[in-house]
Design a protein around this motif. Structure first.
Motif, short mmCIF file in Angstrom:
data_model
loop_
_atom_site.label_atom_id
_atom_site.label_comp_id
_atom_site.label_asym_id
_atom_site.label_seq_id
_atom_site.Cartn_x
_atom_site.Cartn_y
_atom_site.Cartn_z
N ARG A 226 -26.26 -32.00 51.62
CA ARG A 226 -25.94 -33.42 51.56
C ARG A 226 -24.44 -33.67 51.40
O ARG A 226 -23.95 -34.74 51.73
CB ARG A 226 -26.69 -34.08 50.41
CG ARG A 226 -28.20 -34.12 50.61
CD ARG A 226 -28.86 -34.89 49.50
NE ARG A 226 -28.35 -36.26 49.43
CZ ARG A 226 -28.62 -37.10 48.44
NH1 ARG A 226 -29.36 -36.69 47.42
NH2 ARG A 226 -28.14 -38.32 48.44
N GLU A 227 -23.72 -32.70 50.87
CA GLU A 227 -22.27 -32.85 50.75
C GLU A 227 -21.60 -32.64 52.10
O GLU A 227 -22.08 -31.85 52.93
CB GLU A 227 -21.71 -31.84 49.76
CG GLU A 227 -22.05 -32.14 48.31
CD GLU A 227 -21.23 -31.29 47.36
OE1 GLU A 227 -20.54 -30.37 47.84
OE2 GLU A 227 -21.27 -31.56 46.15
N GLY A 228 -20.50 -33.34 52.32
CA GLY A 228 -19.72 -33.11 53.53
C GLY A 228 -18.98 -31.78 53.43
O GLY A 228 -18.45 -31.44 52.37
N ALA A 244 -23.10 -34.45 57.47
CA ALA A 244 -22.77 -35.19 56.25
C ALA A 244 -21.28 -35.49 56.15
O ALA A 244 -20.90 -36.48 55.52
CB ALA A 244 -23.23 -34.40 55.02
N GLU A 247 -20.73 -38.71 58.01
CA GLU A 247 -21.30 -39.83 57.27
C GLU A 247 -20.45 -40.18 56.05
O GLU A 247 -20.17 -41.34 55.78
CB GLU A 247 -22.72 -39.48 56.85
CG GLU A 247 -23.68 -39.28 58.02
CD GLU A 247 -25.04 -38.78 57.56
OE1 GLU A 247 -25.21 -38.61 56.33
OE2 GLU A 247 -25.92 -38.55 58.42
N THR A 248 -20.02 -39.15 55.31
CA THR A 248 -19.25 -39.39 54.10
C THR A 248 -17.89 -40.00 54.41
O THR A 248 -17.39 -40.85 53.67
CB THR A 248 -19.06 -38.08 53.32
OG1 THR A 248 -20.34 -37.48 53.09
CG2 THR A 248 -18.38 -38.33 51.98
N ARG A 314 -18.07 -35.22 48.31
CA ARG A 314 -19.10 -36.25 48.29
C ARG A 314 -18.53 -37.48 47.62
O ARG A 314 -17.53 -37.42 46.89
CB ARG A 314 -20.35 -35.76 47.55
CG ARG A 314 -20.17 -35.52 46.09
CD ARG A 314 -21.43 -34.93 45.49
NE ARG A 314 -22.59 -35.76 45.76
CZ ARG A 314 -23.84 -35.37 45.57
NH1 ARG A 314 -24.07 -34.13 45.12
NH2 ARG A 314 -24.85 -36.17 45.82
#
Length: 538
Positions: A226-228, A244, A247-248, A314
């Motif tokens: 989930r972390e970039g 991710a 998105e981040t 994140r």
């Protein structure tokens, strides 16, 4: 089922066969070129000698006179002199006048190789011919004999050189070639073993199929995080990025990051500075594309060389939400615990006063208690409208009373103009650590009855908090070091609180000063800019 051939075996076979094939091709070409060059060289030598013999006056005179004895003697001598296999002289009809074999005299020269010398006798041209005659396979040079007086062609000279020497030279060359081929194959195999071994070590002994599987697993792992995640090489080019990350960073989901310079995507990035310094950076709070993030940056090393940097990041909001909840719960718990303990003591005291009939004192104690809390609550509501900070101060006030101390808040304090972007839980943590340190230092020095003073102001471009204690003070040589992790004047297992304060100030661009008071104790002054400088990103 047979086991698949390993990469090392495949490399050895491929490089060995490639080396042998290259050697054979180069050797074959060189052999062909050498043989053709030798044949041409001998042909040119035969042609040059034939011209020289045809222009010799004694030969011309012997042909005119058809002096066979003289011509044969002369031909043998010239053949020995020029190291020729033979020299044959014929008349204008190509009838032999001189030949190494006396039995051949008087016969046509065409009997040797089917060539009657027409080109030389009729066209007057000198030429080279390769033929198998009565004297073996030879390279022959044929030239016409001309009468100098009339220019008439009166005969022909054929000079032959044996090709046995050429064949022997070629055989020696082929023998050498085969030896070189064998040596090259051996060298290729040994080189292949060394190269394959180093190559296998470079890829940690993995087979291509295993590398492909690991690559697929790596891609799946990256996309599931989930972390970039971003990685750059030594040239600052992005080599890896997961969904991710887009998105981040607020980029379009189909943005292709791999292959792009990091500064084109993130001009404010600090990854290049990590690439130069080689120092990792963990849990760094930064502002990036208008968002607050928590970033970890780690250099990638190959041996002693830095070949890239990997960053994971994140949004800070996700961590803030959990941290804010925990901070408020802890504040509420501390406040309730302090109040419960304090009110329990007060209730016991009031109950005792009533039992002994000291009703007036009980009422006075109740009034004092209500008055103190009412004045504090009124001050907090007026000066500190932020409920998180007000709750923190109320909790510290009750803790001070529980320790037998007093926390005095300057009635002229004002802390209403707090930037919305300033993280409240971090401010509360920093301020709470300063007050806790002041309470402990005062209690250590004075016992019960000591006073800790707090004043706040939001006038100007900074938020300013001053905390004064009645402790032993801070030695001048330790006033800067106490903000380092693990450094404390209280002994072991301390030195965390002020370090957290310094980390918060570094992120926000604030500062803190320490000074010892003349009357004893110390003053910690916290400065926080209302408009901090935007920190660099990844």
């Amino acid at each position: 089922m047979l086991r698949k051939t390993t990469l090392k075996t495949r490399m050895i076979l491929t490089l060995g066969l490639l080396g042998a094939l290259q050697t054979l091709l180069i050797g074959g070409f060189a052999g062909y070129y050498l043989s053709e060059s030798l044949y041409e060289e001998i042909g040119q030598r035969a042609l040059m000698v034939s011209r020289t013999v045809a222009a010799t006056p004694s030969v011309i005179q012997g042909v005119r006179a058809r002096d066979v004895d003289a011509l044969n003697h002369l031909a043998q001598r010239l053949a020995q002199t020029n190291k020729a296999r033979f020299i044959v002289i014929g008349d204008h009809n190509a009838i032999r006048l001189a030949h190494p074999n006396p039995d051949r005299l008087g016969h046509s020269m065409a009997d040797d190789d089917g060539d009657d010398g027409r080109r030389a006798l009729i066209e007057g041209k000198s030429y080279v011919a390769r033929a198998l005659g009565s004297l073996g396979e030879t390279m022959r040079g044929k030239s016409p004999i001309e009468d100098p007086a009339t220019g008439e062609i009166i005969g022909i000279v054929s000079v032959g050189y044996s090709l046995d020497q050429v064949e022997a030279t070629i055989r020696r060359y082929n023998f050498t070639l085969y030896g070189v081929v064998g040596l090259m194959v051996l060298v290729a195999v040994l080189s292949a073993i060394v190269i394959a071994g180093r190559f296998k070590r470079a890829i940690f002994g993995l087979e291509p199929e295993e590398i492909a599987r690991l690559f697929q697993e790596r891609e799946a792992t990256l996309q599931s995080v989930r972390e970039g995640i971003l990685a750059i090489n030594r040239d600052g080019i992005i080599t890896t990025a997961n969904r991710a990350a887009c998105e981040t960073l607020g980029l379009a989901p189909d943005t292709r990051l791999a292959g792009q310079p990091i500064l084109d995507i993130l001009p404010e990035s600090s990854l290049l500075s990590v690439l130069e310094s080689g120092q990792p950076d963990f849990d760094r709070e930064v502002w990036l594309r208008g968002r607050q993030m928590v970033v970890n940056r780690l250099p990638v090393r190959q041996g002693d060389e830095i070949i890239g940097v990997v960053a994971s990041f994140r949004l800070r909001d996700e961590l803030d939400q959990v941290s804010r909840q925990l901070t408020r719960i802890q504040q509420y718990a501390d406040t309730l615990r302090s109040q419960t303990h304090e009110y329990s003591n007060k209730l016991h005291t009031i109950a005792g006063l009533i039992q002994i009939g000291a009703h007036d004192k009980a009422l006075a104690l109740i009034g004092s208690e209500v008055s103190d809390h009412q004045s504090l609550l009124h001050l907090l509501l007026e000066a500190v409208p932020d409920p998180v900070i007000a709750g923190c101060l109320l909790g510290k006030y009750n803790r001070a009373r529980e320790m037998g101390l007093r926390l005095d808040i300057d009635p002229d304090s004002q802390m209403a103009d707090i930037p919305a972007t300033l993280p409240r839980e971090q401010l509360v943590s920093a301020l709470g650590n300063l007050i806790d340190n002041a309470l402990e230092a005062t209690f250590q020095q004075t016992g019960q009855g000591g006073v800790v003073r707090l004043s706040m102001t939001d006038l100007g471009a900074e938020l300013i908090f001053e905390v004064e204690d009645q402790g032993p003070g801070v030695p001048e040589n330790a006033q800067q070091r106490i903000f380092e992790r693990g450094v404390s004047t209280k002994g072991e297992d301390h030195g965390i609180g002020l370090h957290l304060v310094q980390q918060f100030l570094n992120r926000w661009g604030g500062s803190v000063t320490v000074e010892n008071l003349t009357a004893g104790g110390s003053r910690f002054t916290l400065y926080l800019p209302k408009q901090p400088e935007e920190k660099k990103g990844l």
